[in-house]
Design a protein around this motif. Structure first.
Motif, PDB file in Angstrom:
ATOM      1  N   LEU A 189       0.837  -1.209   0.000  1.00 61.05           N
ATOM      2  CA  LEU A 189       0.000   0.000   0.000  1.00 61.05           C
ATOM      3  C   LEU A 189       0.871   1.259   0.000  1.00 61.05           C
ATOM      4  CD1 LEU A 189      -2.864  -0.971   2.493  1.00 61.05           C
ATOM      5  CD2 LEU A 189      -2.981  -0.840   0.005  1.00 61.05           C
ATOM      6  N   ILE A 190       1.892   1.266   0.839  1.00 62.58           N
ATOM      7  CA  ILE A 190       2.741   2.465   0.936  1.00 62.58           C
ATOM      8  C   ILE A 190       3.490   2.703  -0.380  1.00 62.58           C
ATOM      9  CG2 ILE A 190       4.816   3.405   2.050  1.00 62.58           C
ATOM     10  CD1 ILE A 190       3.776   2.176   4.662  1.00 62.58           C
TER      11      ILE A 190
ATOM     12  N   TYR B 246      -1.265  12.205 -12.572  1.00 61.39           N
ATOM     13  CA  TYR B 246      -2.521  12.524 -11.903  1.00 61.39           C
ATOM     14  C   TYR B 246      -2.600  13.974 -11.488  1.00 61.39           C
ATOM     15  CZ  TYR B 246      -3.446   7.620 -12.025  1.00 61.39           C
ATOM     16  OH  TYR B 246      -3.681   6.371 -12.477  1.00 61.39           O
ATOM     17  N   GLU B 247      -1.446  14.586 -11.332  1.00 61.66           N
ATOM     18  CA  GLU B 247      -1.470  15.976 -10.903  1.00 61.66           C
ATOM     19  C   GLU B 247      -2.175  16.848 -11.939  1.00 61.66           C
ATOM     20  OE1 GLU B 247       2.123  16.742  -9.091  1.00 61.66           O
ATOM     21  OE2 GLU B 247       1.707  18.867  -8.740  1.00 61.66           O
TER      22      GLU B 247
ATOM     23  N   LEU C   5     -10.055  18.963  -5.272  1.00 58.83           N
ATOM     24  CA  LEU C   5     -10.991  17.908  -5.661  1.00 58.83           C
ATOM     25  C   LEU C   5     -11.929  17.562  -4.521  1.00 58.83           C
ATOM     26  CD1 LEU C   5      -8.536  15.674  -7.630  1.00 58.83           C
ATOM     27  CD2 LEU C   5     -10.539  16.755  -8.554  1.00 58.83           C
TER      28      LEU C   5
ATOM     29  N   ILE D 298      -6.792   3.519  -4.301  1.00 58.18           N
ATOM     30  CA  ILE D 298      -5.634   3.665  -5.197  1.00 58.18           C
ATOM     31  C   ILE D 298      -5.694   2.667  -6.337  1.00 58.18           C
ATOM     32  CG2 ILE D 298      -4.123   4.720  -3.490  1.00 58.18           C
ATOM     33  CD1 ILE D 298      -2.991   2.056  -2.840  1.00 58.18           C
TER      34      ILE D 298
ATOM     35  N   ALA E 232      -5.844  15.912 -12.244  1.00 61.07           N
ATOM     36  CA  ALA E 232      -6.637  16.497 -11.174  1.00 61.07           C
ATOM     37  C   ALA E 232      -6.935  17.947 -11.492  1.00 61.07           C
ATOM     38  CB  ALA E 232      -5.889  16.388  -9.848  1.00 61.07           C
TER      39      ALA E 232
ATOM     40  N   LEU F 171      -6.150  -0.621  -6.417  1.00 59.85           N
ATOM     41  CA  LEU F 171      -5.619  -1.979  -6.294  1.00 59.85           C
ATOM     42  C   LEU F 171      -6.723  -2.988  -6.049  1.00 59.85           C
ATOM     43  CD1 LEU F 171      -2.389  -1.591  -4.097  1.00 59.85           C
ATOM     44  CD2 LEU F 171      -2.544  -2.077  -6.520  1.00 59.85           C
TER      45      LEU F 171
ATOM     46  N   ILE G 254      -5.453  11.730  -4.884  1.00 60.59           N
ATOM     47  CA  ILE G 254      -4.276  11.284  -4.130  1.00 60.59           C
ATOM     48  C   ILE G 254      -3.001  11.661  -4.893  1.00 60.59           C
ATOM     49  CG2 ILE G 254      -3.045   9.254  -3.308  1.00 60.59           C
ATOM     50  CD1 ILE G 254      -5.806   7.972  -2.821  1.00 60.59           C
ATOM     51  N   GLY G 255      -3.007  11.390  -6.189  1.00 61.06           N
ATOM     52  CA  GLY G 255      -1.813  11.650  -6.997  1.00 61.06           C
ATOM     53  C   GLY G 255      -1.441  13.113  -7.023  1.00 61.06           C
ATOM     54  N   SER G 256      -2.457  13.992  -6.977  1.00 60.00           N
ATOM     55  CA  SER G 256      -2.136  15.414  -7.054  1.00 60.00           C
ATOM     56  C   SER G 256      -1.633  15.960  -5.722  1.00 60.00           C
ATOM     57  CB  SER G 256      -3.359  16.217  -7.526  1.00 60.00           C
ATOM     58  OG  SER G 256      -4.375  16.137  -6.561  1.00 60.00           O
TER      59      SER G 256
ATOM     60  N   ASP H 291       4.543   9.259 -10.106  1.00 61.45           N
ATOM     61  CA  ASP H 291       3.652   9.393 -11.252  1.00 61.45           C
ATOM     62  C   ASP H 291       3.058  10.801 -11.280  1.00 61.45           C
ATOM     63  OD1 ASP H 291       1.928   9.077 -13.287  1.00 61.45           O
ATOM     64  OD2 ASP H 291       1.100   7.187 -12.588  1.00 61.45           O
TER      65      ASP H 291
ATOM     66  N   LEU I  29       2.058   6.814  -6.636  1.00 59.71           N
ATOM     67  CA  LEU I  29       1.033   7.751  -7.138  1.00 59.71           C
ATOM     68  C   LEU I  29       1.387   9.188  -6.803  1.00 59.71           C
ATOM     69  CD1 LEU I  29      -2.482   6.200  -6.344  1.00 59.71           C
ATOM     70  CD2 LEU I  29      -1.453   6.614  -8.557  1.00 59.71           C
ATOM     71  N   GLN I  30       1.867   9.393  -5.582  1.00 62.27           N
ATOM     72  CA  GLN I  30       2.018  10.780  -5.120  1.00 62.27           C
ATOM     73  C   GLN I  30       3.366  11.383  -5.466  1.00 62.27           C
ATOM     74  OE1 GLN I  30       0.699  10.375  -0.850  1.00 62.27           O
ATOM     75  NE2 GLN I  30      -0.946  11.620  -1.656  1.00 62.27           N
ATOM     76  N   LEU I  31       4.390  10.555  -5.499  1.00 64.41           N
ATOM     77  CA  LEU I  31       5.726  11.131  -5.649  1.00 64.41           C
ATOM     78  C   LEU I  31       6.308  10.939  -7.038  1.00 64.41           C
ATOM     79  CD1 LEU I  31       7.248  10.002  -2.251  1.00 64.41           C
ATOM     80  CD2 LEU I  31       6.066  12.117  -2.795  1.00 64.41           C
TER      81      LEU I  31
ATOM     82  N   LEU J   1      -1.084   5.320   7.270  1.00 65.73           N
ATOM     83  CA  LEU J   1      -0.782   3.906   7.027  1.00 65.73           C
ATOM     84  C   LEU J   1       0.081   3.341   8.148  1.00 65.73           C
ATOM     85  CD1 LEU J   1      -0.240   3.867   3.176  1.00 65.73           C
ATOM     86  CD2 LEU J   1      -1.832   2.452   4.442  1.00 65.73           C
TER      87      LEU J   1
ATOM     88  N   ARG K 246       2.582   1.775  -3.341  1.00 67.17           N
ATOM     89  CA  ARG K 246       1.622   2.208  -4.370  1.00 67.17           C
ATOM     90  C   ARG K 246       1.244   3.682  -4.176  1.00 67.17           C
ATOM     91  NH1 ARG K 246      -0.189   1.951  -9.359  1.00 67.17           N
ATOM     92  NH2 ARG K 246      -2.399   2.349  -9.547  1.00 67.17           N
ATOM     93  N   VAL K 247       0.948   4.031  -2.917  1.00 67.68           N
ATOM     94  CA  VAL K 247       0.589   5.431  -2.642  1.00 67.68           C
ATOM     95  C   VAL K 247       1.774   6.342  -2.953  1.00 67.68           C
ATOM     96  CG1 VAL K 247      -0.020   7.067  -0.835  1.00 67.68           C
ATOM     97  CG2 VAL K 247      -1.168   4.877  -0.938  1.00 67.68           C
ATOM     98  N   GLY K 248       2.953   5.892  -2.550  1.00 64.96           N
ATOM     99  CA  GLY K 248       4.146   6.694  -2.814  1.00 64.96           C
ATOM    100  C   GLY K 248       4.374   6.873  -4.303  1.00 64.96           C
TER     101      GLY K 248
ATOM    102  N   PHE L 176       1.889  12.785   0.660  1.00 67.77           N
ATOM    103  CA  PHE L 176       2.457  11.497   1.040  1.00 67.77           C
ATOM    104  C   PHE L 176       2.733  11.455   2.539  1.00 67.77           C
ATOM    105  CE2 PHE L 176       6.140   8.485   1.180  1.00 67.77           C
ATOM    106  CZ  PHE L 176       5.399   7.351   0.875  1.00 67.77           C
TER     107      PHE L 176
ATOM    108  N   GLY M 141       1.021  14.981  -3.995  1.00 71.61           N
ATOM    109  CA  GLY M 141       2.471  15.128  -3.949  1.00 71.61           C
ATOM    110  C   GLY M 141       3.025  14.774  -2.577  1.00 71.61           C
TER     111      GLY M 141
ATOM    112  N   GLU N 102      -6.762  10.623  -8.881  1.00 72.43           N
ATOM    113  CA  GLU N 102      -6.326  11.981  -9.231  1.00 72.43           C
ATOM    114  C   GLU N 102      -6.103  12.806  -7.969  1.00 72.43           C
ATOM    115  OE1 GLU N 102      -9.194  13.600 -11.928  1.00 72.43           O
ATOM    116  OE2 GLU N 102      -8.806  12.032 -13.405  1.00 72.43           O
TER     117      GLU N 102
END
Lengths: 610, 483
Positions: free
Chosen positions: A25-26, A39-40, B360, B436, A43, B438, B345-347, A36, A32-34, B391, A28-30, B384, B349, B343
């Motif tokens: 999970l971490i 998405y920014e 959003l 996310i 969004a 999954l 979560i990804g935005s 990829d 997405l956020q850092l 988490l 994947r989230v990392g 993050f 940073g 989107e």
């Protein structure tokens, strides 16, 4: 077995599993956020839009500081479907206020429903009162955005000022990259000629779609407001001239000879420029377009009128310069000029006569002699070569070419060249063939602006400044250099005095235009009665005043107005009087002009109805 | 118990303070996120109970009261009244079938006043207690088939009701008990097939039946070959003859019968017929492993069609979600939630857009942003750093619960703690996994963080029972020092 009473692996594996799950999970989230970054921007697409901020268009003043064109606020009605009450709105009241039809409102709301979170345009050009009425209704989801539109306080100069409209696809293709779909652009007249100065520079903001206030907008470029322009037009004079021209077809153009500034440019019939603003713009435009008298056609600068007798001034000057005419040359005239089968008629006057009287009384025969002398000058070998020289002279007065004024769409008039006659007469022509040019008839065409420029040139004794309609532009020290340059004709200054005297005599002593006489102002003028095979003659008059240090030069052209003296002279005289003395001493003359009926005009309307 | 102990205030004595701190941190974190997701700057009365965050705060207060009550109770009540609690939980679940309200297609809620309660949240506690009670019986053994069936019946009853409620998501939580059962020593031979069947179940959506059947035959033959190391050639011959025979039969049938013959049926029939031969072969050669493989294949091939049957009984939106998750169909409506959540979560940073600044979230572009998709709010606004914090808090909390279970003296307490840990782990995995992309979208909240009074209340009771059991164990440890 260990201290916790279980198999070692049965304790470790569940913990490992927990760590693996959270690790995945971490990661994947990392990711997405850092890592990829896709998405920014995705969004951002949800709620950010680049929005163009339109600057207010520059305002236009007349030469005395009076508003000719103002920007006024109006409102666009927008709808956000998501915020609108589900129970429905008072549609009847809404239609009443906005002036929309039910199908159009339905259509607008349907569009709003398709993108429920965004503001969608429902109605344009709401007035302040209508906006207040809407505010009173207080319907959630409906809001107004301010815009600026044009307003014409004096309602004059429709063709002169032009209008502002949405850019068309064709214009968009040809224009610079500055413009985009939905932009407004000056379409005619001053608005088009000074588009770049008036429009300002568009700004750009990154707009937050959901923040209704603009505080969240990120400004990328500030919009720069358009520059205001001081026009050379005298609003009062323009209004007066338009008033006098009402019911007539033609144009009045007045120029200040010392500067080339256009004081009046009235094309008639005209239209109320306010008609081409707002909701009814399209309808009014079509109505004007279909009007058989063509109010949208700017006769001042686009028409090709035969100059008639006013052109004798040019021929006289050319003759003097060429030495084939001296002020004291006398020719006889017995009701016209006859040579072989050719007859050019003339009216009753004493004969023989010299140059200044020939101008004053507008003798046709005299100028037939002059013209023949010019073209049959032995110096040039042949008539055709002499004709080329004549053409050069005429063009030096601004005829047959654009004057290069700042007015877009300026016509060039028409001066036939040698090739034209070669073609028409199969190379077999002489001075007699083109004799009608001597009195400004035949193939000659000129714009009222060119005629006014002729008056200004004579007033200046041999030079002119290019006529222009703008006096100054905000933030600019000077105009284009061409407006400060003296444009000399090919005729020397010393030859002008005789012509000026003739013009003075025509007004003040014994000429055709004594109606233009103003006591104490030494008005000079020359009438023209352009013969017209398709109806009554056109009435025209060029004039300037006073004789020394002239302040105004004017040309009036009235289609089918009859003799120069019957229509054009009184109009020009009244405009001059108004300009020079700020008053009208001959109210009866105003009445005469206004009530003068020109019967031939019915033909315009009939032509169209066919 | 010592006299000193009896006279002192028992409330927090022996309670795992780290766990309490983690609990408080998680609930406050959740409340802050809910405030951000539902706060409306134009509201006249920010403290009105109309707001979600005020409701949640009220429930949080109630939860703390409940937590104190539970800590005050003697922890042995849970063992004593376990089956009564279970019975009460089942009754509550059944009551939804009669008087329930339907939300998002699931008739799993009971409306009381202005609040909605999902009995499943509370039933989970009851099931956990009952499971712990049953497994702590002296004679209970996971090695005995009879005990396994009793346990299965205990779990299947609420699962069945959940299916009737159309609330499969909550029902699947019980599947997570496998985690606890593994800890309790469930035989690998049961764990592995269950996982295998689960995998097969998912694969049956993705692959065509023929592909799946061919894959199954290949895998099983391969495993048989690996078990009987000297029979490679035989296995190869078996597979080759199987496919050859089935293709020949298929062609013959096509010619003879004409239309309506499927290769799947032919291959399946030939394979089943061949199994008879395989069993006879295994009997003659005394190859016991072959029985297992034949049995497994038989069960697997039976399961394949059941996935279709189960699938066809799902609600349309659930079908779409599963298909969309597995990439079978691209359904914009089903993908919408997940895309917007990704989107958001990804935005975010590294540091996020700032608290209360998530566009959003603010503009309500993420659906269910305060309930099931609260994680996306945190991800967008706190970045993050925020998601990592939440988490890590959750991981620490779950590991802490497992530690509590492992240090229990009684089987009851250990099983219960692991049940709670399993439930929490499942919730976290499914909920965060779906935000996310999954996991498929299921209506499962993030424990302690998502908006939802009954959920918060139930989870609080659930974990505080575990805390209480742990506290009483620690108080009785000879090494325990009073503070």
């Amino acid at each position: 077995m260990n201290e916790y009473g279980g198999n070692r692996w049965r304790i470790i594996i569940p913990r490992l599993l927990v760590l693996i799950i959270f690790g995945v999970l971490i990661l994947r989230v990392g990711y997405l956020q850092l890592i990829d970054s896709r998405y920014e921007s995705l969004a951002g697409d949800n709620y950010l839009r680049y929005v163009v901020k339109y600057p207010p268009r520059g305002e236009v003043f007349d030469r005395n500081g009076e508003y000719l064109v103002q920007s006024k606020i109006c409102y666009d009605l927008m709808a956000v479907w998501r915020d609108m009450p589900r129970s429905g709105v008072d549609t009847l009241r809404l239609l009443d206020i906005t002036g929309l039809t039910l199908p159009r409102l339905k259509n607008a709301l349907y569009e709003a429903r398709r993108s429920p979170r965004q503001g969608r345009l429902v109605a344009k050009y709401l007035s302040a009162e209508e906006k207040l009425q809407l505010d009173e209704l207080n319907i959630p989801g409906l809001y107004t955005v301010p815009r600026t539109v044009r307003q014409y306080p004096r309602k004059i100069g429709g063709n002169l000022l032009g209008s502002v409209g949405e850019i068309t696809d064709k214009m968009l293709k040809n224009s610079s990259e500055y413009y985009g779909i939905g932009d407004y652009i000056g379409t005619e007249g001053l608005e088009a000629a000074y588009e770049e100065e008036l429009r300002g520079v568009k700004g750009l903001v990154l707009h937050d779609l959901y923040a209704r206030d603009e505080a969240h907008d990120q400004i990328i470029n500030h919009p720069q407001p358009g520059k205001s322009i001081v026009c050379t037009i005298d609003a009062r004079l323009q209004a007066f001239a338009e008033d006098l021209m009402r019911g007539k077809v033609g144009a009045v153009v007045a120029i200040e000879p010392a500067t080339g500034e256009i004081l009046v440019m009235a094309s008639s019939p005209t239209f109320d420029p306010d008609e081409l603003v707002g909701r009814e713009r399209g309808n009014n435009y079509m109505r004007n377009l279909n009007n058989p008298r063509h109010p949208l056609f700017n006769r001042s600068v686009k028409s090709k009128y035969p100059p008639g007798s006013t052109f004798k001034l040019v021929n006289g000057l050319i003759g003097l310069q060429e030495g084939v005419l001296k002020p004291n040359y006398r020719y006889s005239c017995h009701n016209g000029y006859d040579y072989g089968k050719i007859h050019v008629g003339c009216h009753e006057h004493s004969s023989p006569l010299n140059l200044d009287y020939a101008i004053a009384t507008s003798c046709n025969a005299y100028f037939c002699y002059v013209f023949r002398n010019i073209l049959e000058n032995k110096k040039y070998g042949s008539v055709k070569d002499a004709y080329d020289v004549w053409c050069e002279y005429v063009e030096s007065f601004g005829f047959g070419r654009k004057l290069e004024s700042d007015f877009l769409g300026e016509g060039r008039g028409y001066v036939p060249d040698r090739a034209f006659y070669d073609k028409r007469y199969h190379k077999s022509w002489n001075a007699l063939t083109v004799l009608s040019l001597s009195i400004g008839q035949g193939e000659l065409g000129c714009t009222p602006l060119q005629l006014a420029n002729l008056a200004a040139t004579i007033a200046n004794r041999g030079y002119y400044y290019i006529p222009h309609i703008v006096r100054s532009i905000e933030g600019q020290d000077s105009l284009d250099a061409r407006f400060y340059r003296k444009n000399y004709t090919k005729v020397d200054a010393r030859h002008f005095e005789t012509i000026v005297h003739g013009m003075w005599r025509g007004v003040n002593v014994d000429g055709t235009c004594q109606g233009a006489k103003l006591d104490g102002w030494d008005v000079c003028g020359k009438t023209g009665t352009a013969q017209n095979p398709r109806g009554e003659d056109h009435s025209t008059f060029v004039s300037f005043a006073p004789r020394n240090n002239p302040k105004i030069a004017i040309a009036v052209y009235v289609e089918h107005g009859g003799f120069g003296a019957s229509m054009a002279v009184p109009i020009a005289s009244l405009v001059e009087e108004m300009y020079l003395t700020d008053s009208i001493t001959r109210p009866w003359l105003v009445d005469y002009v206004k009530q003068k009926q020109i019967n031939y005009y019915n033909a315009y309307d009939r032509k169209r109805q066919k | 118990m010592t006299a000193r102990d009896r006279n002192s205030v028992r409330l927090f004595v022996g309670v795992d303070r780290v766990a309490i701190l983690l609990y408080v941190a998680l609930t406050l974190f959740g409340l802050a996120a809910i405030f951000s997701a539902s706060w409306n700057e134009t509201s006249d009365a920010p403290l009105s109970l109309d707001h979600n965050y005020m409701k949640q705060a009220m429930w949080l207060g109630l939860s703390w009261v409940a937590a104190i009550v539970i800590l005050l109770l003697d922890s042995s009540v849970w063992h004593k009244f376990a089956y009564y609690i279970y019975g009460f939980g089942i009754l509550a679940l059944l009551s939804t079938l009669a008087i329930g309200t339907t939300v998002n297609g699931a008739k799993a809620w009971i409306a009381i006043g202005g609040f909605r309660i999902q009995p499943m949240e509370f039933a989970k506690i009851a099931i956990a207690i009952a499971t712990a009670r049953m497994m702590s019986e002296y004679s209970f053994s996971l090695g005995k088939i009879g005990d396994l069936f009793r346990l299965a019946a205990l779990l299947m009853l609420p699962l069945g009701i959940a299916v009737l409620q159309n609330d499969l998501g909550s029902g699947l939580v019980l599947g997570s008990f496998l985690f606890m059962l593994y800890r309790e020593g469930l035989n690998n031979w049961i764990c592995v097939p269950i996982l295998f069947i689960a995998t097969l179940f998912i694969l049956s959506f993705v692959l065509t039946p023929v592909t799946l059947l061919v894959a199954l035959i290949t895998v099983f033959t391969l495993s048989a070959a690996m078990m009987m190391r000297d029979k490679w050639l035989l296995c190869l011959k078996y597979v080759a003859s199987l496919f050859l025979a089935s293709i020949l039969l298929y062609l013959v049938l096509c010619v003879a019968v004409g239309e309506g013959v499927s290769y799947y049926a032919t291959l399946f029939g030939v394979t089943l017929a061949s199994l008879v031969a395989v069993v006879v072969y295994a009997f003659r050669k005394s190859l016991r492993q072959l029985y297992v493989i034949v049995a497994l294949f038989f069960v697997s091939s039976m399961i394949m069609p059941t996935s279709d049957i189960v699938f066809s009984h799902l609600k349309e939106h659930q079908q779409k979600r599963i298909q969309s998750f597995l990439g079978l169909v691209s359904d914009p409506a089903a993908d919408y939630n997940v895309n917007k959540s990704k989107e958001a979560i990804g935005s975010g940073g590294l540091l996020g857009k700032g608290y209360l600044q998530g566009a959003l979230t603010r503009y309500r572009l993420v659906p269910e942003r305060h309930t099931d998709f609260i994680f996306s709010t945190i991800g967008e606004e706190l970045g993050f750093v925020g998601t990592l914090t939440i988490l890590l808090l959750l991981a620490a909390f779950i590991l802490r619960l497992m530690r509590m279970g492992d240090r229990q003296q009684e089987t009851f307490g250990r099983v219960y703690c692991y049940c709670v840990a399993s439930i929490l782990l499942f919730h976290v995995l499914i909920n965060i996994g779906m935000t996310i992309g999954l996991m498929p979208v299921m209506g499962i909240p993030l424990p302690f963080v998502s908006y939802g009074g009954s959920s918060l209340f139930a989870f609080t009771i659930m974990v505080f029972i575990a805390f209480s059991l742990d506290a009483s164990t620690r108080r009785e440890l000879p090494t325990y020092r009073y503070i």
